[in-house]
Design a protein around this motif. Structure first.
Motif, PDB file in Angstrom:
ATOM      1  N   GLN A  17       0.769  -1.089  -0.009  1.00 18.68           N
ATOM      2  CA  GLN A  17       0.695  -0.099  -0.074  1.00 18.68           C
ATOM      3  C   GLN A  17       0.840   1.183   0.278  1.00 18.68           C
ATOM      4  O   GLN A  17       1.625   1.907   0.930  1.00 18.68           O
ATOM      5  CB  GLN A  17      -0.618   0.477   1.136  1.00 18.68           C
ATOM      6  CG  GLN A  17      -1.741   1.390   1.033  1.00 18.68           C
ATOM      7  CD  GLN A  17      -3.441   0.191   0.767  1.00 18.68           C
ATOM      8  OE1 GLN A  17      -3.165  -0.266   0.147  1.00 18.68           O
ATOM      9  NE2 GLN A  17      -4.496   1.120   0.223  1.00 18.68           N
ATOM     10  N   ILE A  18       0.557   1.504  -0.881  1.00 18.45           N
ATOM     11  CA  ILE A  18       1.216   3.204  -1.072  1.00 18.45           C
ATOM     12  C   ILE A  18       0.509   4.386  -0.496  1.00 18.45           C
ATOM     13  O   ILE A  18      -0.896   4.396  -1.711  1.00 18.45           O
ATOM     14  CB  ILE A  18       1.976   3.696  -2.336  1.00 18.45           C
ATOM     15  CG1 ILE A  18       1.926   2.857  -3.055  1.00 18.45           C
ATOM     16  CG2 ILE A  18       2.505   4.949  -2.871  1.00 18.45           C
ATOM     17  CD1 ILE A  18       3.218   3.244  -4.919  1.00 18.45           C
ATOM     18  N   ALA A  19       0.857   5.170   0.633  1.00 15.55           N
ATOM     19  CA  ALA A  19      -0.378   5.602   1.067  1.00 15.55           C
ATOM     20  C   ALA A  19      -0.099   6.258   2.264  1.00 15.55           C
ATOM     21  O   ALA A  19       1.293   5.675   3.195  1.00 15.55           O
ATOM     22  CB  ALA A  19      -2.143   4.984   1.781  1.00 15.55           C
ATOM     23  N   VAL A  20      -0.816   7.422   3.107  1.00  8.71           N
ATOM     24  CA  VAL A  20      -0.376   7.499   4.045  1.00  8.71           C
ATOM     25  C   VAL A  20      -1.587   7.151   5.015  1.00  8.71           C
ATOM     26  O   VAL A  20      -2.581   7.184   5.216  1.00  8.71           O
ATOM     27  CB  VAL A  20      -0.576   9.794   4.178  1.00  8.71           C
ATOM     28  CG1 VAL A  20      -0.292  10.169   5.570  1.00  8.71           C
ATOM     29  CG2 VAL A  20       0.360  10.197   3.567  1.00  8.71           C
ATOM     30  N   PRO A  21      -1.047   6.625   6.390  1.00 11.82           N
ATOM     31  CA  PRO A  21      -2.120   5.673   6.895  1.00 11.82           C
ATOM     32  C   PRO A  21      -2.698   6.246   7.291  1.00 11.82           C
ATOM     33  O   PRO A  21      -2.863   7.599   8.186  1.00 11.82           O
ATOM     34  CB  PRO A  21      -0.772   5.078   8.063  1.00 11.82           C
ATOM     35  CG  PRO A  21       0.237   4.836   7.429  1.00 11.82           C
ATOM     36  CD  PRO A  21       0.682   5.723   7.237  1.00 11.82           C
ATOM     37  N   PHE A  22      -4.166   6.012   8.100  1.00 10.62           N
ATOM     38  CA  PHE A  22      -5.303   6.861   9.209  1.00 10.62           C
ATOM     39  C   PHE A  22      -5.486   8.289   8.109  1.00 10.62           C
ATOM     40  O   PHE A  22      -6.316   8.538   8.803  1.00 10.62           O
ATOM     41  CB  PHE A  22      -5.101   6.326  10.469  1.00 10.62           C
ATOM     42  CG  PHE A  22      -4.255   5.650  10.654  1.00 10.62           C
ATOM     43  CD1 PHE A  22      -4.434   4.470  10.573  1.00 10.62           C
ATOM     44  CD2 PHE A  22      -2.929   5.858  10.883  1.00 10.62           C
ATOM     45  CE1 PHE A  22      -3.415   3.682  11.037  1.00 10.62           C
ATOM     46  CE2 PHE A  22      -2.261   4.877  11.727  1.00 10.62           C
ATOM     47  CZ  PHE A  22      -2.374   3.620  11.159  1.00 10.62           C
ATOM     48  N   THR A  23      -5.474   7.830   6.571  1.00  9.76           N
ATOM     49  CA  THR A  23      -5.641   9.542   6.656  1.00  9.76           C
ATOM     50  C   THR A  23      -6.106   9.924   5.205  1.00  9.76           C
ATOM     51  O   THR A  23      -5.587   9.292   4.026  1.00  9.76           O
ATOM     52  CB  THR A  23      -4.059  10.213   6.863  1.00  9.76           C
ATOM     53  OG1 THR A  23      -3.284  10.226   7.522  1.00  9.76           O
ATOM     54  CG2 THR A  23      -3.891  11.755   6.163  1.00  9.76           C
ATOM     55  N   PRO A  24      -7.735   9.714   5.152  1.00 11.02           N
ATOM     56  CA  PRO A  24      -8.375   9.734   3.748  1.00 11.02           C
ATOM     57  C   PRO A  24      -7.929  11.779   2.969  1.00 11.02           C
ATOM     58  O   PRO A  24      -8.753  12.119   2.874  1.00 11.02           O
ATOM     59  CB  PRO A  24      -9.464   9.772   4.077  1.00 11.02           C
ATOM     60  CG  PRO A  24      -9.524   9.944   5.623  1.00 11.02           C
ATOM     61  CD  PRO A  24      -8.233   9.715   6.217  1.00 11.02           C
ATOM     62  N   ALA A  25      -7.005  12.270   2.739  1.00  7.88           N
ATOM     63  CA  ALA A  25      -6.676  13.478   2.347  1.00  7.88           C
ATOM     64  C   ALA A  25      -5.828  13.086   1.518  1.00  7.88           C
ATOM     65  O   ALA A  25      -4.598  12.402   0.890  1.00  7.88           O
ATOM     66  CB  ALA A  25      -5.880  14.186   3.127  1.00  7.88           C
ATOM     67  N   THR A  26      -6.696  13.796   0.377  1.00  9.84           N
ATOM     68  CA  THR A  26      -5.533  13.823  -1.697  1.00  9.84           C
ATOM     69  C   THR A  26      -4.297  14.512  -1.623  1.00  9.84           C
ATOM     70  O   THR A  26      -4.368  15.421  -0.520  1.00  9.84           O
ATOM     71  CB  THR A  26      -6.689  13.862  -2.336  1.00  9.84           C
ATOM     72  OG1 THR A  26      -7.928  13.109  -2.499  1.00  9.84           O
ATOM     73  CG2 THR A  26      -6.045  14.597  -3.407  1.00  9.84           C
ATOM     74  N   GLY A  27      -2.888  13.731  -1.973  1.00 15.20           N
ATOM     75  CA  GLY A  27      -2.209  14.525  -2.295  1.00 15.20           C
ATOM     76  C   GLY A  27      -1.254  13.669  -2.790  1.00 15.20           C
ATOM     77  O   GLY A  27      -1.223  12.402  -3.410  1.00 15.20           O
TER      78      GLY A  27
ATOM     79  N   THR B 290      -3.331  12.262  -6.896  1.00 20.23           N
ATOM     80  CA  THR B 290      -3.964  13.006  -6.854  1.00 20.23           C
ATOM     81  C   THR B 290      -4.349  13.166  -8.133  1.00 20.23           C
ATOM     82  O   THR B 290      -4.167  11.666  -8.936  1.00 20.23           O
ATOM     83  CB  THR B 290      -2.654  14.673  -7.283  1.00 20.23           C
ATOM     84  OG1 THR B 290      -1.287  13.494  -8.094  1.00 20.23           O
ATOM     85  CG2 THR B 290      -2.160  14.580  -6.161  1.00 20.23           C
ATOM     86  N   GLU B 291      -5.039  13.372  -9.175  1.00 18.48           N
ATOM     87  CA  GLU B 291      -5.824  13.222 -10.234  1.00 18.48           C
ATOM     88  C   GLU B 291      -4.673  12.975 -11.873  1.00 18.48           C
ATOM     89  O   GLU B 291      -4.393  12.291 -12.123  1.00 18.48           O
ATOM     90  CB  GLU B 291      -6.466  14.049 -10.558  1.00 18.48           C
ATOM     91  CG  GLU B 291      -7.192  14.025 -12.189  1.00 18.48           C
ATOM     92  CD  GLU B 291      -8.311  14.820 -12.582  1.00 18.48           C
ATOM     93  OE1 GLU B 291      -9.620  14.815 -13.785  1.00 18.48           O
ATOM     94  OE2 GLU B 291      -8.403  16.205 -11.844  1.00 18.48           O
ATOM     95  N   ASP B 292      -3.646  13.737 -11.266  1.00 21.56           N
ATOM     96  CA  ASP B 292      -3.159  13.640 -12.099  1.00 21.56           C
ATOM     97  C   ASP B 292      -1.427  12.568 -12.323  1.00 21.56           C
ATOM     98  O   ASP B 292      -1.183  11.377 -13.260  1.00 21.56           O
ATOM     99  CB  ASP B 292      -1.504  14.896 -11.604  1.00 21.56           C
ATOM    100  CG  ASP B 292      -0.264  14.807 -13.225  1.00 21.56           C
ATOM    101  OD1 ASP B 292      -0.695  14.869 -14.173  1.00 21.56           O
ATOM    102  OD2 ASP B 292       0.978  15.311 -12.859  1.00 21.56           O
ATOM    103  N   GLU B 293      -1.502  12.179 -11.091  1.00 17.78           N
ATOM    104  CA  GLU B 293      -1.207  10.402 -10.933  1.00 17.78           C
ATOM    105  C   GLU B 293      -1.724   9.835 -11.239  1.00 17.78           C
ATOM    106  O   GLU B 293      -1.143   8.129 -11.761  1.00 17.78           O
ATOM    107  CB  GLU B 293      -0.912  10.372  -9.347  1.00 17.78           C
ATOM    108  CG  GLU B 293       0.386  11.424  -8.772  1.00 17.78           C
ATOM    109  CD  GLU B 293       0.360  11.019  -7.124  1.00 17.78           C
ATOM    110  OE1 GLU B 293       2.034  11.195  -6.434  1.00 17.78           O
ATOM    111  OE2 GLU B 293      -0.334  11.046  -6.190  1.00 17.78           O
TER     112      GLU B 293
END
Length: 400
Positions: free
Chosen positions: A117-127, A166-169
């Motif tokens: 998982q490429i993510a920020v744990p516990f963080t549903p924020a777009t970036g 992001t949408e671009d990603e």
């Protein structure tokens, strides 16, 4: 899991099991190059200081189901890319739900966990999730995606998932053969409002009266509300925040994701990235909302209380965030995952994005068909919800 490399591009992928293995300046050169002048990053969630606070506090790591395997891409001794990668033993704390995929795969005899998982744990924020140095976006993203997929393939893992990118990603990932997934959240957008009343003027008469009534009742709870940032946040405030967080976590997740130590570390390294809104009554804090601050965005994260007062949740989480955004010229407030009740308070549905690669072709084909149907449903949902938004009809037509 051993580090992998991509010699065909003369770029080396290194896998780090701790952010202590890389200087903050190297990581942040990719995570937040816009902040090299000392300014605020676009968002704080992929900065070295935020991710390391999760790691050092034990919120991720052994026993959590989030085992760090940070990817870094190097051109010689120059870092050109980085990604917050984790080996996941479950699908909790992600907010892009794939439980049904896991169930179907395991029913068919497969092993879905662990996954990457490429993510920020516990963080549903777009970036940004595929972090690259300026000017190295194309090759950096390609190296990170190839590195993650190769790592999964070499270790027999079910797949790779990139959430809240992001949408671009998302477009770039699709071009590399990953499957994209659409979801939605509710965001408040600042249309250059001079104040909260200016925002209210854009709402229908009925909704405008409702919001005014809610704010009046919330602020009649018998105390005062304080909005604190930076050094205004004191160490003792975290005792109250922890109590609020435990209450909410116990009701929503069963076990809170963050440890108590996270908040202590955050006080030292992240308080300049925070907006803490506290409701004080009779000399003690009885409710609070914790927000993280980006360069142009407020990210609502955690809320909790030890006393219930009508509409206080809406006041602390939504209306005070709007106040801060207007006062500071910020473009939007992201109020986190789920919650159609946010619509009536001026938070409109917004598309979010994720990317997925699955090793098993049969599962991949089934998921690909599902995602196409889901994307159409998400678009329909956004259209319907937007039409039911609180804005005046003439205002709604302008937005459409």
């Amino acid at each position: 899991m051993e580090p992998t490399s991509r010699n065909d591009m003369q770029i080396e992928i290194r896998v780090l099991q701790s952010l202590s293995d890389i200087p903050a300046g190297d990581w942040d050169r990719c995570a937040c190059p816009e902040a090299v002048d000392g300014g605020r990053p676009d968002d704080p969630f992929t900065t070295h200081r935020f991710l390391k606070a999760l790691e050092d506090s034990g919120s991720v790591g052994p026993g959590t189901g989030w085992d760090p395997l940070y990817l870094t891409a190097w051109d010689g001794e120059t870092i050109i890319g980085a990604a917050p990668l984790y080996a996941k033993g479950h699908s909790q704390g992600e907010y892009i739900f794939d439980f049904s995929w896991a169930h179907a795969y395991e029913q068919a005899g497969g092993r879905y966990y662990p996954k990457l998982q490429i993510a920020v744990p516990f963080t549903p924020a777009t970036g940004r999730r595929l972090l690259t140095a300026p000017g190295r976006e194309v090759e950096g993203r390609s190296a990170l995606v190839q590195g993650a997929v190769q790592l999964a393939a070499d270790n027999g893992l079910s797949g790779v998932h990139v959430t809240f990118c992001t949408e671009d990603e998302a477009r770039a990932g699709e071009a590399m053969g990953l499957m994209s997934r659409a979801s939605q959240q509710f965001h408040w957008l600042n249309d250059g409002y001079a104040g909260f009343d200016d925002f209210l003027a854009t709402l229908s008469s009925r909704k405008r009266k409702t919001l005014r009534r809610e704010r009046a009742r919330a602020n009649a709870f018998g105390g005062e509300i304080h909005a604190l940032t930076g050094d205004e946040i004191r160490p003792e405030h975290w005792d109250d925040v922890w109590q609020f967080y435990q209450d909410t976590g116990a009701r929503k997740w069963g076990t809170p994701y963050l440890s108590r130590e996270f908040f202590e570390i955050a006080h030292d390294t992240l308080r300049d990235d925070m907006l803490l809104v506290l409701a004080e009554r009779d000399g003690r804090n009885i409710a609070g909302a914790l927000n993280l601050l980006g360069r142009d965005v407020i990210y609502g994260r955690y809320w909790g209380c030890i006393e219930h007062h009508e509409f206080l949740h809406f006041e602390l989480c939504y209306y005070r965030a709007i106040d801060h955004a207007i006062a500071n010229g910020l473009s939007r407030v992201e109020a986190g995952a789920q919650g159609e009740h946010k619509l009536a308070r001026g938070y409109l549905p917004t598309r979010t994005h994720s990317l997925h690669w699955l090793a098993d072709p049969g599962l991949g084909n089934a998921v690909r068909d599902f995602l196409k149907a889901e994307a159409a449903a998400v678009d329909d949902d956004i259209e319907v919800l937007t039409a039911y938004g609180p804005f005046r009809r003439d205002r709604q037509e302008e937005q459409d």
